[in-house]
Write a protein that holds these residues in place. Structure first.
Motif, PDB file in Angstrom:
ATOM      1  N   MET A 107      34.385-139.071  45.720  1.00  0.00           N
ATOM      2  CA  MET A 107      34.835-137.967  46.569  1.00  0.00           C
ATOM      3  C   MET A 107      36.357-137.940  46.532  1.00  0.00           C
ATOM      4  O   MET A 107      37.038-138.367  47.464  1.00  0.00           O
ATOM      5  CB  MET A 107      34.299-138.135  47.991  1.00  0.00           C
ATOM      6  CG  MET A 107      32.796-138.015  48.069  1.00  0.00           C
ATOM      7  SD  MET A 107      32.139-138.042  49.762  1.00  0.00           S
ATOM      8  CE  MET A 107      32.864-136.534  50.427  1.00  0.00           C
ATOM      9  N   ASN A 108      36.895-137.448  45.430  1.00  0.00           N
ATOM     10  CA  ASN A 108      38.322-137.595  45.146  1.00  0.00           C
ATOM     11  C   ASN A 108      38.999-136.290  44.765  1.00  0.00           C
ATOM     12  O   ASN A 108      39.962-136.282  44.008  1.00  0.00           O
ATOM     13  CB  ASN A 108      38.519-138.631  44.033  1.00  0.00           C
ATOM     14  CG  ASN A 108      37.787-138.250  42.754  1.00  0.00           C
ATOM     15  OD1 ASN A 108      37.225-137.160  42.640  1.00  0.00           O
ATOM     16  ND2 ASN A 108      37.794-139.145  41.783  1.00  0.00           N
ATOM     17  N   ARG A 109      38.512-135.180  45.334  1.00  0.00           N
ATOM     18  CA  ARG A 109      39.107-133.884  44.999  1.00  0.00           C
ATOM     19  C   ARG A 109      40.153-133.467  46.030  1.00  0.00           C
ATOM     20  O   ARG A 109      40.013-133.750  47.215  1.00  0.00           O
ATOM     21  CB  ARG A 109      38.028-132.804  44.950  1.00  0.00           C
ATOM     22  CG  ARG A 109      37.001-132.964  43.846  1.00  0.00           C
ATOM     23  CD  ARG A 109      36.018-131.795  43.872  1.00  0.00           C
ATOM     24  NE  ARG A 109      35.352-131.687  45.170  1.00  0.00           N
ATOM     25  CZ  ARG A 109      35.289-130.568  45.882  1.00  0.00           C
ATOM     26  NH1 ARG A 109      35.858-129.457  45.450  1.00  0.00           N
ATOM     27  NH2 ARG A 109      34.645-130.548  47.051  1.00  0.00           N
ATOM     28  N   ILE A 110      41.164-132.799  45.555  1.00  0.00           N
ATOM     29  CA  ILE A 110      42.057-132.067  46.446  1.00  0.00           C
ATOM     30  C   ILE A 110      41.488-130.653  46.525  1.00  0.00           C
ATOM     31  O   ILE A 110      41.519-129.889  45.552  1.00  0.00           O
ATOM     32  CB  ILE A 110      43.502-132.079  45.930  1.00  0.00           C
ATOM     33  CG1 ILE A 110      44.061-133.506  46.019  1.00  0.00           C
ATOM     34  CG2 ILE A 110      44.374-131.115  46.741  1.00  0.00           C
ATOM     35  CD1 ILE A 110      45.468-133.659  45.514  1.00  0.00           C
ATOM     36  N   ARG A 111      40.917-130.313  47.662  1.00  0.00           N
ATOM     37  CA  ARG A 111      40.169-129.060  47.789  1.00  0.00           C
ATOM     38  C   ARG A 111      41.074-127.845  47.891  1.00  0.00           C
ATOM     39  O   ARG A 111      40.720-126.761  47.420  1.00  0.00           O
ATOM     40  CB  ARG A 111      39.268-129.119  49.030  1.00  0.00           C
ATOM     41  CG  ARG A 111      38.183-130.189  48.968  1.00  0.00           C
ATOM     42  CD  ARG A 111      37.312-130.120  50.213  1.00  0.00           C
ATOM     43  NE  ARG A 111      36.341-131.204  50.274  1.00  0.00           N
ATOM     44  CZ  ARG A 111      35.537-131.413  51.300  1.00  0.00           C
ATOM     45  NH1 ARG A 111      35.576-130.594  52.351  1.00  0.00           N
ATOM     46  NH2 ARG A 111      34.682-132.430  51.293  1.00  0.00           N
ATOM     47  N   ALA A 112      42.204-127.996  48.533  1.00  0.00           N
ATOM     48  CA  ALA A 112      43.115-126.856  48.696  1.00  0.00           C
ATOM     49  C   ALA A 112      44.506-127.374  49.006  1.00  0.00           C
ATOM     50  O   ALA A 112      44.662-128.455  49.591  1.00  0.00           O
ATOM     51  CB  ALA A 112      42.629-125.943  49.824  1.00  0.00           C
ATOM     52  N   LEU A 113      45.510-126.602  48.607  1.00  0.00           N
ATOM     53  CA  LEU A 113      46.895-126.917  48.937  1.00  0.00           C
ATOM     54  C   LEU A 113      47.611-125.615  49.262  1.00  0.00           C
ATOM     55  O   LEU A 113      47.648-124.702  48.436  1.00  0.00           O
ATOM     56  CB  LEU A 113      47.584-127.665  47.803  1.00  0.00           C
ATOM     57  CG  LEU A 113      48.914-128.339  48.149  1.00  0.00           C
ATOM     58  CD1 LEU A 113      49.181-129.527  47.246  1.00  0.00           C
ATOM     59  CD2 LEU A 113      50.092-127.370  48.060  1.00  0.00           C
ATOM     60  N   ASP A 114      48.144-125.508  50.444  1.00  0.00           N
ATOM     61  CA  ASP A 114      48.837-124.312  50.919  1.00  0.00           C
ATOM     62  C   ASP A 114      50.315-124.651  51.086  1.00  0.00           C
ATOM     63  O   ASP A 114      50.725-125.221  52.096  1.00  0.00           O
ATOM     64  CB  ASP A 114      48.223-123.860  52.247  1.00  0.00           C
ATOM     65  CG  ASP A 114      48.911-122.623  52.820  1.00  0.00           C
ATOM     66  OD1 ASP A 114      49.839-122.093  52.177  1.00  0.00           O
ATOM     67  OD2 ASP A 114      48.527-122.200  53.935  1.00  0.00           O
ATOM     68  N   ALA A 115      51.103-124.283  50.076  1.00  0.00           N
ATOM     69  CA  ALA A 115      52.527-124.601  50.109  1.00  0.00           C
ATOM     70  C   ALA A 115      53.270-123.756  51.132  1.00  0.00           C
ATOM     71  O   ALA A 115      54.346-124.142  51.593  1.00  0.00           O
ATOM     72  CB  ALA A 115      53.138-124.412  48.722  1.00  0.00           C
ATOM     73  N   THR A 116      52.703-122.619  51.501  1.00  0.00           N
ATOM     74  CA  THR A 116      53.337-121.760  52.507  1.00  0.00           C
ATOM     75  C   THR A 116      53.117-122.314  53.914  1.00  0.00           C
ATOM     76  O   THR A 116      54.027-122.355  54.737  1.00  0.00           O
ATOM     77  CB  THR A 116      52.785-120.329  52.420  1.00  0.00           C
ATOM     78  OG1 THR A 116      52.989-119.820  51.102  1.00  0.00           O
ATOM     79  CG2 THR A 116      53.478-119.421  53.425  1.00  0.00           C
ATOM     80  N   GLY A 117      51.883-122.743  54.158  1.00  0.00           N
ATOM     81  CA  GLY A 117      51.559-123.307  55.459  1.00  0.00           C
ATOM     82  C   GLY A 117      51.805-124.801  55.550  1.00  0.00           C
ATOM     83  O   GLY A 117      51.569-125.409  56.599  1.00  0.00           O
ATOM     84  N   PHE A 118      52.233-125.394  54.439  1.00  0.00           N
ATOM     85  CA  PHE A 118      52.529-126.834  54.356  1.00  0.00           C
ATOM     86  C   PHE A 118      51.334-127.681  54.795  1.00  0.00           C
ATOM     87  O   PHE A 118      51.441-128.558  55.660  1.00  0.00           O
ATOM     88  CB  PHE A 118      53.775-127.183  55.190  1.00  0.00           C
ATOM     89  CG  PHE A 118      55.052-126.650  54.605  1.00  0.00           C
ATOM     90  CD1 PHE A 118      55.652-127.285  53.532  1.00  0.00           C
ATOM     91  CD2 PHE A 118      55.628-125.491  55.103  1.00  0.00           C
ATOM     92  CE1 PHE A 118      56.817-126.786  52.964  1.00  0.00           C
ATOM     93  CE2 PHE A 118      56.794-124.985  54.547  1.00  0.00           C
ATOM     94  CZ  PHE A 118      57.382-125.626  53.471  1.00  0.00           C
ATOM     95  N   THR A 119      50.181-127.425  54.175  1.00  0.00           N
ATOM     96  CA  THR A 119      48.987-128.224  54.418  1.00  0.00           C
ATOM     97  C   THR A 119      48.267-128.496  53.102  1.00  0.00           C
ATOM     98  O   THR A 119      48.382-127.728  52.139  1.00  0.00           O
ATOM     99  CB  THR A 119      48.005-127.518  55.377  1.00  0.00           C
ATOM    100  OG1 THR A 119      47.600-126.265  54.804  1.00  0.00           O
ATOM    101  CG2 THR A 119      48.625-127.292  56.736  1.00  0.00           C
ATOM    102  N   VAL A 120      47.514-129.585  53.083  1.00  0.00           N
ATOM    103  CA  VAL A 120      46.688-129.920  51.936  1.00  0.00           C
ATOM    104  C   VAL A 120      45.364-130.462  52.461  1.00  0.00           C
ATOM    105  O   VAL A 120      45.339-131.185  53.471  1.00  0.00           O
ATOM    106  CB  VAL A 120      47.378-130.959  51.015  1.00  0.00           C
ATOM    107  CG1 VAL A 120      47.706-132.244  51.760  1.00  0.00           C
ATOM    108  CG2 VAL A 120      46.540-131.247  49.779  1.00  0.00           C
ATOM    109  N   VAL A 121      44.267-130.092  51.813  1.00  0.00           N
ATOM    110  CA  VAL A 121      42.953-130.611  52.164  1.00  0.00           C
ATOM    111  C   VAL A 121      42.536-131.567  51.060  1.00  0.00           C
ATOM    112  O   VAL A 121      42.338-131.160  49.912  1.00  0.00           O
ATOM    113  CB  VAL A 121      41.910-129.482  52.318  1.00  0.00           C
ATOM    114  CG1 VAL A 121      40.547-130.073  52.660  1.00  0.00           C
ATOM    115  CG2 VAL A 121      42.355-128.497  53.396  1.00  0.00           C
TER     116      VAL A 121
END
Length: 474
Positions: free
Chosen positions: A99-113
């Motif tokens: 379980m090693n995926r980066i599901r999403a990255l929002d550079a505008t909202g400064f968040t990563v899942v």
């Protein structure tokens, strides 16, 4: 008498995990059954490697229905035995490797899942590629995982400015002990709808459920970075310098790491390519780093000016400022490789403790004096995060005979140190957790009301006691 799970139960787990999702190969299990320090080894009949949250939920439901204990494991870099099963062989080991995926990255909202099995270094690279920064780093960044960092509420070298792992978690996804899925993954900055259940899971060491993914905060990538390696006479001088440099840099100080000379010597001895930035030898050092997300700010100049004034006042003995990032990373190697150099040098009695920042130099002096006097032939290795009051207070000896005696009586040494820590109003675990190695000490020195509340939460969420048994509580 404790018994291993029946074959039929293990078959249920295999079916739930699916092809490629399990192994009972002793050679594959072996590296996961001993902790990083080599001080705890357990047994398990089966390794499970779920590929997604739904698969893990099925596994946990089977465990809850059959009363089979589960032990979650991330990168197996923990230092208190929390990620290793016990010797009775009752528990099934569950690794989050797949379980090693980066599901999403929002550079505008400064968040990563990021999923629980994402390695910290991978997360750093993903953030860097998006012109962002994930503001937590530590020496084990090449193997520590997001799930493990959350489950231990890890700290690291940037807590001074950004806080520990709890401060980085915005949302959380987890599988609870009954197999239900907690979905608080949405990266909301504000959510006051009752109890914040995710906060219970942060720092719970897998005793309340499996962290499967997290929404984490990012920061703007630094545009300027200044790193200095500074020599001083003692920790009191380091504490005074900390206050000065925080003011000089406009509170842009990311890290302030205290290192004794014999710590530097260990790294130079055991880590190939490590170099001393200064030509002369001094009793103590601090590694300082200041950053800014704004181009054109003069953090290097601010650091240089602050250090020059401290030198004039006799607070600083010598200093080297990194000319570029590569040189700065060389400086950092002396700090980040120190735990590995200690390990290569031989066993020692390790303690991850904290005291109020202003009391840290006095605590280090008193505890060192008492331990080295009461345990002849020992040497204290105290280093760490002076800015947040967290010191790694380790006790070692270079002689084989005294070392054998020291390790045989290590719990006596630790009890003595923890008693001093409590007298200073400190904590027996600053960032590594309780696990099994500190469970008895926690029961002896922990606040009774807090422990009772924790037990009540554990009983409510995990009435069958399947989640990481033997950890935290005795």
């Amino acid at each position: 008498m404790a018994t291993q799970p029946e074959t039929t139960v293990l078959d249920l787990f295999r079916d739930a995990a699916g092809p490629g999702g399990w192994s009972d190969d002793p050679d594959r299990l072996a590296p996961k059954l001993t902790d990083w320090r080599g001080q705890k080894t357990g047994t398990s009949p089966l390794l499970l490697l779920p590929r997604d949250t739904e698969t893990l939920a099925r596994i946990v439901r089977i465990a809850n229905e059959t009363g089979t204990p589960l032990v979650p494991q991330g990168g197996n870099t923990g230092l208190v035995g929390a990620g290793v099963p016990e010797e009775d062989g009752r528990a099934v080991l569950v690794s989050m490797d797949r379980m090693n995926r980066i599901r999403a990255l929002d550079a505008t909202g400064f968040t990563v899942v990021a999923e629980a099995g994402v390695i910290l270094e991978t997360l750093h690279k993903a953030a860097e590629d998006a012109d962002c920064m994930f503001p937590l780093s530590l020496g084990a960044k090449g193997s520590a995982t997001v799930g493990g960092l959350i489950s231990t509420n890890a700290g690291g070298v940037q807590v001074l400015r950004y806080g520990n792992m709890r401060a980085q978690v915005i949302g959380l996804e987890a599988v609870l002990p009954d197999g239900s899925i907690l979905d608080q993954l949405t990266p909301l900055r504000k959510d006051n709808t009752g109890y914040d259940i995710k906060q219970l899971l942060i720092g719970a060491e897998g005793t309340l459920g499996f962290v499967t993914a997290a929404s984490l905060r990012l920061m703007p990538a630094p545009r300027e970075m200044a790193t200095a390696f500074v020599a001083l006479d003692d920790p009191h001088a380091a504490l005074s310098l900390l206050a000065r440099l925080k003011a000089a840099t406009g509170d842009n100080l990311d890290s302030f790491e205290l290192i004794p000379r014999h710590g530097i010597d260990l790294v130079l001895q055991h880590i190939p390519g490590a170099r001393d930035p200064l030509s002369d030898v001094y009793p103590w050092y601090v590694l300082v780093e200041a950053t800014s997300a704004m181009a054109g700010e003069t953090q290097r100049q601010a650091l240089e000016t602050g250090l020059a004034a401290a030198f004039e006042d006799g607070l600083v003995r010598d200093a080297a400022l990194a000319e570029n990032r590569a040189q700065g990373l060389d400086f950092w190697r002396l700090r980040e490789e120190l735990p590995e150099a200690e390990r290569l040098d031989g066993p020692s009695v390790k303690h991850d403790v904290s005291v109020p920042v202003s009391d840290m130099p006095r605590f280090m002096e008193e505890a060192t004096r008492i331990i080295e006097a009461d345990w002849p032939g020992t040497q204290v290795m105290a280093f760490g995060h002076l800015g947040d009051g967290n010191v790694h207070f380790n006790v070692k000896t270079s002689e084989p005979g005294p070392r054998t005696e020291l390790m045989a009586r290590r719990y006596e040494v630790s009890d003595q140190i923890y008693d001093i820590v409590v007298r200073y109003g400190g904590s027996i675990s600053a960032e590594h957790g309780i696990g099994t190695s500190k469970a008895k000490t926690f029961a002896r020195l922990g606040n009774p009301a807090k422990i009772a509340a924790m037990r009540a939460v554990k009983a409510a969420l995990d009435p069958n006691g399947i989640m990481n048994p033997g950890k935290i509580f005795v």
